[in-house]
Design a protein around this motif. Structure first.
Motif, PDB file in Angstrom:
ATOM      1  N   THR A  38       0.882  -1.160   0.000  1.00  0.00           N
ATOM      2  CA  THR A  38       0.000   0.000   0.000  1.00  0.00           C
ATOM      3  C   THR A  38       0.926   1.218   0.000  1.00  0.00           C
ATOM      4  OG1 THR A  38      -1.723  -1.150   1.229  1.00  0.00           O
ATOM      5  CG2 THR A  38      -1.783   1.262   1.272  1.00  0.00           C
ATOM      6  N   PHE A  39       0.883   1.979  -1.087  1.00  0.00           N
ATOM      7  CA  PHE A  39       1.780   3.118  -1.246  1.00  0.00           C
ATOM      8  C   PHE A  39       1.192   4.377  -0.634  1.00  0.00           C
ATOM      9  CE2 PHE A  39       3.118   0.057  -4.328  1.00  0.00           C
ATOM     10  CZ  PHE A  39       4.497   0.123  -4.238  1.00  0.00           C
ATOM     11  N   VAL A  40       2.086   5.239  -0.162  1.00  0.00           N
ATOM     12  CA  VAL A  40       1.734   6.490   0.494  1.00  0.00           C
ATOM     13  C   VAL A  40       2.424   7.599  -0.309  1.00  0.00           C
ATOM     14  CG1 VAL A  40       1.789   7.770   2.663  1.00  0.00           C
ATOM     15  CG2 VAL A  40       1.719   5.269   2.700  1.00  0.00           C
ATOM     16  N   ILE A  41       1.679   8.251  -1.185  1.00  0.00           N
ATOM     17  CA  ILE A  41       2.258   9.220  -2.113  1.00  0.00           C
ATOM     18  C   ILE A  41       2.068  10.643  -1.571  1.00  0.00           C
ATOM     19  CG2 ILE A  41       2.326  10.007  -4.505  1.00  0.00           C
ATOM     20  CD1 ILE A  41       2.879   6.971  -4.157  1.00  0.00           C
ATOM     21  N   PRO A  42       3.169  11.416  -1.445  1.00  0.00           N
ATOM     22  CA  PRO A  42       3.027  12.799  -0.987  1.00  0.00           C
ATOM     23  C   PRO A  42       2.097  13.592  -1.912  1.00  0.00           C
ATOM     24  CG  PRO A  42       5.338  12.143  -1.037  1.00  0.00           C
ATOM     25  CD  PRO A  42       4.561  11.062  -1.721  1.00  0.00           C
TER      26      PRO A  42
END
Length: 152
Positions: A38-42
């Protein structure tokens, strides 16, 4: 600030937003299939020499695409991508870490973000596989060793 729920699609190999019940339009047919981290993109932060602005979510297909050109790429849902929601600023050309995966690239054909770490380049809505150009994006993700993108 950062937004979670960005996922790798195991069918087309692109980055899609998995935070809605509808899983967008995958070029392989049906909705996208979430696999791996699960990616956390700024989002909504200024760009830097190692973080590119103008990435958006397509409101139709749910893919992350580059919205910095007048043409809007190729959406698997038909026509060009439609920018919706936040402005994302993914980091690029920095070292990977246990919680930041390398080899995410811009596709010259559809303008979407896809994973370029496999010989198989996935399925591009323009036909064939994705075509990597530009920066090597290094995307932060939730620390979960069991959720790694599978190796073919």
């Amino acid at each position: 600030m950062s937004v979670t729920n960005w996922r790798y699609c195991g069918k087309c190999h692109a980055m899609f937003y998995d935070g809605n019940p509808q899983k967008g339009s995958c070029p392989t047919g049906g909705g996208h299939e979430a696999v791996g981290y699960t990616f956390v993109i700024p989002d909504d932060v200024p760009g830097t020499p190692t973080a590119q602005t103008d990435w958006r979510r397509c409101g139709r297909c749910q893919l992350m695409f580059y919205d910095g050109y007048p043409q809007k790429g190729r959406c698997p849902g038909g026509g060009g991508h439609i920018a919706d929601g936040k402005h994302y600023v993914p980091p690029h050309d920095v070292a990977g870490t246990p919680t930041a995966q390398t080899d995410w690239r811009y596709c010259a054909n559809c303008q979407a973000m896809f994973y370029d770490g496999y010989a198989d380049k996935g399925v591009c809505p323009n036909g064939g596989g994705h075509a990597a150009v530009g920066y090597n994006f290094v995307l932060p993700h939730v620390a979960d060793a069991q959720a790694a993108v599978p190796i073919d």
